[in-house]
Design a protein around this motif. Structure first.
Motif, short mmCIF file in Angstrom:
data_model
loop_
_atom_site.label_atom_id
_atom_site.label_comp_id
_atom_site.label_asym_id
_atom_site.label_seq_id
_atom_site.Cartn_x
_atom_site.Cartn_y
_atom_site.Cartn_z
N MET A 141 46.32 53.11 57.48
CA MET A 141 46.80 51.96 56.69
C MET A 141 48.29 51.76 57.00
SD MET A 141 45.63 49.80 54.13
CE MET A 141 44.01 50.49 54.38
N ARG A 142 48.60 50.72 57.79
CA ARG A 142 50.02 50.50 58.13
C ARG A 142 50.59 49.23 57.50
NH1 ARG A 142 49.77 50.60 64.32
NH2 ARG A 142 48.02 49.37 63.64
N LYS A 143 49.69 48.28 57.26
CA LYS A 143 50.18 47.00 56.73
C LYS A 143 49.12 46.41 55.80
CE LYS A 143 52.30 44.13 59.88
NZ LYS A 143 52.26 42.98 60.82
N ILE A 144 49.54 45.93 54.63
CA ILE A 144 48.57 45.27 53.75
C ILE A 144 49.09 43.88 53.35
CG2 ILE A 144 47.61 47.42 52.82
CD1 ILE A 144 49.26 47.01 50.28
N ALA A 145 48.16 43.01 53.00
CA ALA A 145 48.53 41.68 52.53
C ALA A 145 48.33 41.63 51.01
CB ALA A 145 47.68 40.62 53.21
N LEU A 146 49.08 40.75 50.37
CA LEU A 146 49.04 40.66 48.91
C LEU A 146 49.10 39.20 48.48
CD1 LEU A 146 49.49 41.85 46.00
CD2 LEU A 146 51.93 41.96 46.55
N ILE A 147 48.18 38.82 47.58
CA ILE A 147 48.25 37.47 47.01
C ILE A 147 48.14 37.54 45.48
CG2 ILE A 147 47.31 36.20 48.99
CD1 ILE A 147 44.62 36.00 47.46
N THR A 148 48.72 36.52 44.84
CA THR A 148 48.41 36.25 43.43
C THR A 148 47.64 34.92 43.48
OG1 THR A 148 50.61 35.24 43.19
CG2 THR A 148 50.34 37.48 42.36
N SER A 149 46.59 34.83 42.66
CA SER A 149 45.68 33.70 42.83
C SER A 149 45.14 33.21 41.47
CB SER A 149 44.53 34.17 43.74
OG SER A 149 43.50 33.24 43.78
N GLY A 150 44.74 31.94 41.40
CA GLY A 150 44.23 31.38 40.15
C GLY A 150 45.36 31.10 39.18
N GLY A 151 45.04 31.05 37.89
CA GLY A 151 46.07 30.79 36.88
C GLY A 151 47.08 31.92 36.85
N ASP A 152 48.36 31.59 36.79
CA ASP A 152 49.37 32.66 36.72
C ASP A 152 49.24 33.38 35.38
OD1 ASP A 152 50.35 30.35 35.36
OD2 ASP A 152 52.32 31.28 35.27
N ALA A 153 49.76 34.59 35.35
CA ALA A 153 49.69 35.38 34.11
C ALA A 153 50.93 36.26 34.03
CB ALA A 153 48.43 36.24 34.10
N LEU B 92 37.56 43.82 56.39
CA LEU B 92 38.90 44.15 55.87
C LEU B 92 38.76 44.73 54.47
CD1 LEU B 92 42.05 43.69 56.40
CD2 LEU B 92 41.79 41.62 55.04
N PRO B 93 39.29 45.93 54.23
CA PRO B 93 39.22 46.48 52.87
C PRO B 93 39.96 45.57 51.87
CG PRO B 93 39.89 48.16 54.44
CD PRO B 93 39.94 46.85 55.17
N ILE B 94 39.29 45.26 50.76
CA ILE B 94 39.90 44.39 49.75
C ILE B 94 39.81 45.06 48.37
CG2 ILE B 94 39.89 42.11 48.64
CD1 ILE B 94 38.54 40.97 51.11
N ILE B 95 40.91 45.01 47.64
CA ILE B 95 40.93 45.53 46.26
C ILE B 95 41.42 44.41 45.33
CG2 ILE B 95 42.02 47.21 44.68
CD1 ILE B 95 40.05 48.58 46.55
N GLY B 96 40.72 44.23 44.22
CA GLY B 96 41.10 43.21 43.24
C GLY B 96 41.83 43.83 42.05
N VAL B 97 42.78 43.08 41.51
CA VAL B 97 43.48 43.49 40.29
C VAL B 97 43.34 42.35 39.28
CG1 VAL B 97 45.71 44.12 39.29
CG2 VAL B 97 45.15 44.88 41.60
N PRO B 98 42.80 42.62 38.08
CA PRO B 98 42.54 41.54 37.13
C PRO B 98 43.80 40.98 36.47
CG PRO B 98 41.96 43.65 36.15
CD PRO B 98 42.41 43.94 37.55
N GLY B 99 44.15 39.78 36.82
CA GLY B 99 45.31 39.11 36.24
C GLY B 99 44.90 37.75 35.71
N THR B 100 44.76 37.63 34.42
CA THR B 100 44.45 36.35 33.76
C THR B 100 44.72 36.51 32.27
OG1 THR B 100 42.67 34.88 33.03
CG2 THR B 100 41.99 37.04 33.78
N ILE B 101 45.24 35.46 31.66
CA ILE B 101 45.50 35.57 30.22
C ILE B 101 44.20 35.60 29.41
CG2 ILE B 101 47.78 34.47 30.37
CD1 ILE B 101 46.41 31.97 29.00
N ASP B 102 43.09 35.17 30.04
CA ASP B 102 41.83 35.00 29.30
C ASP B 102 41.16 36.32 28.88
OD1 ASP B 102 42.24 32.34 29.63
OD2 ASP B 102 40.56 32.00 31.00
N ASN B 103 41.48 37.40 29.56
CA ASN B 103 40.88 38.72 29.31
C ASN B 103 39.36 38.73 29.48
OD1 ASN B 103 41.50 41.46 28.63
ND2 ASN B 103 40.48 41.18 26.66
N ASP B 104 38.84 37.83 30.31
CA ASP B 104 37.39 37.68 30.42
C ASP B 104 36.79 38.44 31.59
OD1 ASP B 104 38.65 36.12 32.29
OD2 ASP B 104 37.31 34.40 32.07
N ILE B 105 37.48 39.47 32.07
CA ILE B 105 36.98 40.19 33.23
C ILE B 105 36.27 41.47 32.80
CG2 ILE B 105 37.57 41.20 35.46
CD1 ILE B 105 38.33 38.34 35.52
#
Ligand code: F6P
Length: 323
Positions: A1-13, A118-131
């Motif tokens: 693992m030398r380089k990873i990409a990062l996004i924030t997506s959907g409604g901001d929180a 490509l290995p992908i990991i999700g992090v739950p970010g939403t004000i709705d708490n519906d995850i």
């Protein structure tokens, strides 16, 4: 693992920045480079990614919104859009991807993972708490505090003017914000998408709870089956002659502001754990927090299942109504 990409997506929180910071700092501590992509999947399609430095994440833990920007990308839903995104991920030569967002963003990640190895990991970010799969999502605690402080203020004017207020809060498909802000602000009733709304019962609650003081607070989730605050108010009006009714839609104020302590800590733990997962060679998971423990569940499950308020809490909310 030398380089990873990062996004924030959907409604901001609120707390997304704390998570971005944790991902970048944890990765750097392992000599892993991070490509921060602007505006979620849309920036991935358009090749708007840049290497993140320590400076980029200095003094951001306290900031609301997301320094990377976010979007709900329609183009990413098309195979052509995703092909452009994949070409950029290959160009950047990344060995992993962290997606901070809600279930829509995870669904995008899941589709992407079928088209690129490509290995992908999700992090739950939403004000709705519906995850599903985590006690809380990043941003939820801050949003709740924002709502409760707004309702406290509305209550001042409601009781001064002897008015009934219908306060609409966010949560398209989930009533967590409504239910828990209702409990914390001592609302007289809470209307949420998970329960059928009985207009007659609501009229009765308003009459009973406003006896002697003629003021009431009703929290309405924007996704309620009987409509938003305005529609509900219109429906009960004919039965509440002589009552002064008002509605207040809190809107996007709920998504902004400096993250609470709980959100900062949750976001940091999740960002840290996301990078650790990638380093361990894990993929296709969402990071969750259950109490003090970090857990992971498959992205697939986090998309398919939905977090729901517990029956105990719903029962408590009903018992606390004035009868
Ligand atoms: O998903 C978070 C959320 O704030 C929902 O509660 C709300 O329905 C929606 O986003 C609003 O989205 P937008 O800002 O894109 O209109």
């Amino acid at each position: 693992m030398r380089k990873i990409a990062l996004i924030t997506s959907g409604g901001d929180a609120p707390g997304m920045n704390a998570c971005v910071r944790a991902v970048v700092k944890t990765a750097k501590s392992h000599n892993i480079e991070v490509i921060g992509i602007e505006d979620g999947y849309q920036g991935m399609i358009e090749g708007r990614g840049r290497e993140m430095t320590y400076n980029d994440v200095n003094n951001i833990i306290q900031l609301g919104g997301t320094i990377l920007g976010t979007a709900r990308s329609e183009e990413f839903r098309t195979p052509e859009g995703r092909q452009k995104a994949i070409a950029n991920l290959k160009k950047w030569q990344v060995d992993g991807l962290v997606v901070i967002g809600g279930d829509g963003s995870f669904a995008g990640a899941q589709t992407l993972s079928r088209e690129i190895d490509l290995p992908i990991i999700g992090v739950p970010g939403t004000i709705d708490n519906d995850i599903f799969g985590t006690d809380h999502t990043i941003g939820y605690d801050t949003a709740l505090n924002t709502v409760v402080s707004a309702v406290d203020k509305i209550r001042d004017t409601a009781s001064s003017h002897h008015r009934i207020f219908f306060v609409e809060v966010m949560g398209r498909d989930a009533g967590f914000i409504a239910l828990n802000s209702g409990i914390a602000s001592g609302a007289d009733d809470v209307l949420i998408p998970e329960e059928w709304t009985d207009i007659d019962a609501l009229v009765n609650t308003i009459k009973e709870s406003s006896k002697g003081r003629r003021s009431s607070i009703i929290i309405v989730s924007e996704g309620d089956d009987a409509g938003g605050a305005k529609e509900i108010m219109t429906k009960v009006k004919p039965f509440l002659d002589g009552y002064d009714l008002r509605c207040s839609i809190l809107g996007h104020i709920q998504r902004g502001g400096s993250p609470s302590v709980l959100d900062r800590i949750l976001a940091t733990r999740m960002g840290y754990e996301a990078v650790n997962c990638l380093i361990r060679g894990e993929s296709g998971y969402m990071i969750g927090a259950k109490g003090e423990e970090m857990v992971k569940i498959s992205l697939e499950r986090s998309i398919k299942e939905h977090a729901k308020p517990t029956p105990d809490k719903l029962e408590m909310m009903h018992r606390l109504k004035t009868r």
